[in-house]
Write a protein that holds these residues in place. Sequence first.
Motif, short mmCIF file in Angstrom:
data_model
loop_
_atom_site.label_atom_id
_atom_site.label_comp_id
_atom_site.label_asym_id
_atom_site.label_seq_id
_atom_site.Cartn_x
_atom_site.Cartn_y
_atom_site.Cartn_z
N GLY A 103 0.82 -1.20 0.00
CA GLY A 103 0.00 0.00 0.00
C GLY A 103 0.85 1.25 0.00
N GLY A 107 1.16 3.73 -3.19
CA GLY A 107 0.82 5.13 -2.90
C GLY A 107 1.92 6.07 -3.37
N ALA A 133 -3.34 13.66 -3.44
CA ALA A 133 -3.35 12.66 -2.37
C ALA A 133 -4.46 11.64 -2.60
N PHE A 134 -5.62 12.13 -3.05
CA PHE A 134 -6.75 11.24 -3.33
C PHE A 134 -6.42 10.28 -4.47
N PHE A 137 -4.02 7.60 -3.25
CA PHE A 137 -4.74 6.64 -2.42
C PHE A 137 -5.55 5.66 -3.27
N VAL A 141 -5.10 1.53 -3.77
CA VAL A 141 -6.20 0.62 -3.44
C VAL A 141 -6.61 -0.20 -4.67
N THR A 184 -5.10 -0.83 2.25
CA THR A 184 -5.79 0.45 2.29
C THR A 184 -5.20 1.36 3.37
N ALA A 187 -1.91 2.69 2.10
CA ALA A 187 -2.15 3.71 1.08
C ALA A 187 -2.62 5.01 1.72
N MET A 188 -3.46 4.91 2.74
CA MET A 188 -3.97 6.10 3.41
C MET A 188 -2.85 6.85 4.14
N SER A 191 -0.63 8.63 1.62
CA SER A 191 -1.38 9.72 0.99
C SER A 191 -1.51 10.90 1.93
#
Length: 223
Positions: A103, A107, A133-134, A137, A141, A184, A187-188, A191
Motif C-alpha cells: 500500500g 501510494g 493525495a486522493f 490513495f 487501493v 488500504t 495507502a492512506m 497519501s
Amino acid sequence: MPEKQDSATRIKRWIVVIIVALMTIDFIVVVAEAQWLSAFLILTIATLILFVTVFSDRLGVQIPAEFQILALVFVFSALFLGEVRSYYERIWWWDIALHSTSGLLMGILGFLLIYVLNESKKIALSMTPHFMAFFAFMFAVAVGSLWEIFEFSMDSIFATRMQKPMFGDLSGLTDTMWDMIVNTVGAMLISLLGWWYMKRDRPSFIDAWIDKFIERNPDRFHS
C-alpha cells in the motif's frame, strides 16, 4: 539517457547481486532435492529481477533507484521468501506486513505519476494537494484489489494456495479481506503524509525522487 552512478544506484546493484546469489544457492539445493516447482519459481523470479535490472537503463523512462530498491526488496520478500520459502505460513504476520508495505509503495508510485503529470509542461493540468493525495490513495487501493483478483484467479484456475487460511477460515476470504484492509491503511498513511508535506510546501523524499525523475527524463518536461 544513462542512469547516473549515485549512491542509490550502487546500492540497488549490490542488492540485486545479493538477492540473485541467495536464490542461486537455493536453486541448487531445491534441484538437488528434486523440488521442481520451487526450482521453476526461483528461476522465474531471478530472471525477472535480472531482466528488469539489466534493461532498466534502456526503458523509455528512468525510474528513481530508491523506488527500484524498495520494489526489489518487496518482490524478493513476497515471491521468494513468501511463496518459495513459505514465510507466509511460517510467520503469521508476514502477509500482513507485505500488503501494508505494498500500500505504501503503490501510494508512492501514485504520487510520482500524478506529480509528474501535474508538473509536465506538455500536459495542461493543475491539481491541488487534496486531489493528488486522493489519486495516490485510489491508485494504491485499485492495484491492491487487482492483486487480490489475481490471487483468486490463480487459486481457482491452477489450484494454487495464494489465498492462505487465516484465523480458522480455510476459504481464504479472511486472508483476502485483511490484505485489502492493511493495503488500504498503508495507502492512506502515505497519501496523508504526502498531502501534509504538499499543503505546508515542505520538501519530502517524494519530492526528491520526483526531482530525480525530471532530471533523468528532461525530454518529457520541456516543450
